[in-house]
Design a protein around this motif. Sequence first.
Motif, mmCIF file in Angstrom:
data_model
loop_
_atom_site.group_PDB
_atom_site.id
_atom_site.type_symbol
_atom_site.label_atom_id
_atom_site.label_comp_id
_atom_site.label_asym_id
_atom_site.label_seq_id
_atom_site.Cartn_x
_atom_site.Cartn_y
_atom_site.Cartn_z
ATOM 1 N N ASP A 11 65.507 24.771 35.458
ATOM 2 C CA ASP A 11 66.518 25.759 35.059
ATOM 3 C C ASP A 11 66.437 25.975 33.542
ATOM 4 N N THR A 39 68.412 27.098 31.437
ATOM 5 C CA THR A 39 69.612 26.699 30.686
ATOM 6 C C THR A 39 69.493 25.257 30.180
ATOM 7 N N THR A 94 78.939 21.134 36.234
ATOM 8 C CA THR A 94 80.055 22.011 36.606
ATOM 9 C C THR A 94 79.707 23.499 36.556
ATOM 10 N N THR A 95 78.488 23.831 36.152
ATOM 11 C CA THR A 95 78.026 25.218 35.975
ATOM 12 C C THR A 95 78.909 26.019 35.003
ATOM 13 N N GLN A 96 79.488 25.339 34.048
ATOM 14 C CA GLN A 96 80.218 26.034 32.978
ATOM 15 C C GLN A 96 79.208 26.531 31.934
#
Lengths: 159, 434
Positions: free
Chosen positions: B59, B61, B169-171
Motif C-alpha cells: 500500500d 500510503t 484504523t484507515t484514518q
Amino acid sequence: MLFERIASGFAAVALAVVMLVGVIDIVAGEFLGVFLAFKVDMSGTLTAAAIFLAWPLVQSRNEHINVDLFSGIFPRWSVIPREIIAKLAGFIVFALIARGTWILALDSLAIREKSAATLGYPIWPAKLACAVGASLVLLVITLQLIRLIRDAVARKEHP
Amino acid sequence: MGGLETGLIAFAALLTLLAMGVPVAFALGLVAAAGMYLTVGVTFLYTTFQTTPYTLTSDYTFVVVPMFVLMGGIAGRAGIIADLYTAAHYMLDRIKGSLLMATIIAQAGFAAASGSTVVASSVFTRMALPEMLRFGYNGGIAGGCIAAAGTLAGLIPPSIAMVLYAMLTTQPVGELLIAGIIPGVLTAGAYMVGVRVMLIFRPEWAPPSKMTITWGMRGRAMAKVWSVLLLMTLVMGGIYAGYYPPSAAGAVGAAGALVIALSMRRIGAREIWEALLEAARISAMIFAIVIAGLIFSRFLLISGFIGEVRAFVIASELGVTGFLLVTIAIFLVLGMFIDSVSLLVIAVPFLYPIAQALQIDPIWFAVIIIKLIEIAAITPPVGLNLYAVLAAANGALKPGELFRGITPFIAIEFVVLGLLIAFPALVTWLPTTM
C-alpha cells in the motif's frame, strides 16, 4: 548465512530506489511539471519486496519483538522447549503467509502481471520476491529448529 | 460459544504465548489462525493470510514507514542530532538545569527528524547522560528526562506510531501526523516547566554548570542547526501545505537527510548502506506485528467479539468519559507488561470500533491513544524507553534509580493527558486548517 544477507541487500537497494523515485517525482513535478506515472505502483511493490526480503535476516537474528518480562519465572529447563514453541509458532504463521504469497506470485507470473494504471509497470517480479522472502524465513526457522533440537540432545547426553 | 467468550479465550491464549516468550507477531498470527480455523473454517483463514501481508506492505500510503525510519537513521549517523543538542545546551547554559532543558528541546528537534521513541532514548542516553553525570546531575532524573522526552517522537511528525494507528484504523495519515504537533510541543513545554518546578524544591538534582560558554560558541553552535530546521520544513511543511502526501514526504525527508549529511561530509557509502539495511530490518519488524495484528483484529471481528463488546459498552451506558477511563486503565495495566507497538496493535482493533460507535472524534482519539502508548513506554517495569536508556547507559544507571527518576515525568504526562481530554481543540484544530 549468505542467503539472508543477499536477500536483505536486495531489500536495502529496493528502499533506496523507493526513496529516489519519491524524491524525483516531487522535484520533477514541481520544477518541470512532469510526474512519474509509475511512482505509486513502483514504490508500493518495491516496499513490499523490501519488507519480505528483510524478514529472513530479522528471523535469523531473532529480532522479532517479544515480551521477555516473564522469562525469569519459568524454570531453566524450559528455555529450549519455549524457544522451540516460539519457532514452531513462527513456522506456522510464515507457512501460511508463504503459501498465500506463492499463490499470488504464480498467478501474477502466469499472466506477467502489469499495473493497469501506469505504463504497464511490471508487478510480478515484486510478488515473486515476496514469495521468495517468505520461503527463506521458513528455511531460516527450520535451520534454527534443527540447531535447537541438536543443542537439546547434546545437553541431555553431556549435562 | 458466543463471540465474547471466543475473544476472551483468544486473549488468554495470546497472553500465555507472549508470557512464554513467543514473539508478538507470531503469537498474534498463531492465535488468529487457530481462531479463524475453529470459527469460520480453513477457506477464510487461507484467504486472509494470502491477501493481508502483500496488500498491506504494497500500500503506497505505508511506504512512509521505511522512509521515516531511513530518515532517522541517516540523521543519527550524520550527527545532526549532536549539533542540535550542543546548540540547545549552549543557548540554555545560564538556566538552572540547562542540560535537562537542552535534552528536552533537542529531543523535540530529534522527534522532527525521526519517528522512533526508542531510537531517541538510546541516542540521547549516549550523548547527554555522560555529560549530565559529569556535571553532578541526579542520574535517575537525568535518565528519566531522556526516556520521557524520547516519547516526543511518538507525537511530533514524522511519528511511526501515528502511521501504525492509521494502518490499523484507515484514518488519513497526513491529518494524524499534523494532529500530533501541538500535543508534542505542549508535552515538551510541560516537561520544561516540570523540570523547573522540580529544581525549585530539589536544586541539588542539577548543579549549575561550571563551563564557560562564549557568545561566539553559541553563534557557531546555532549556525549548525539549519539542517534540522530544513528537515522539519521538508517533512511537516510539505504535508501541512499539501505539497505532497506523507509517503512522498517520507521519501523527500530521507533524501533530504542524505543530501544534508553528504554536504556536511559526515556520511560515507558504508553508513548509507547500514542505514538502508537498518531501515529494512526495523520496517520488517514493524510490518510483521501490524500484519499479524490486522489478521488478529479480523478474527475478533468475524468471531463476533468486537460486536458483542461494542453492544455491551453501549448497553452499559458507560458514555465517552467511562469509556476513556476504561481505555486509560487498559493501557496502564497492559502497558506495564507489553511494549508500545504491540500494545497499539493488540488494543486498537477492539477499542477503535467502540470509539466510533460512541462518535468520538477519530483524530482526537488517535492522539489520546498515542499519548497513552507513550506513557506506557515510560511506565516501569516494561517501559520500552526505560530499557533503551538502561541498555545505552552501559551500567551508569541502575533500574531502581531510573524507575524513581521517571516518576515525576509520568505525573507530568498525566497532566498533559488531562489537558488534551479537557480541551480536544488542542488536537483537532491544526488538522482542520490543512
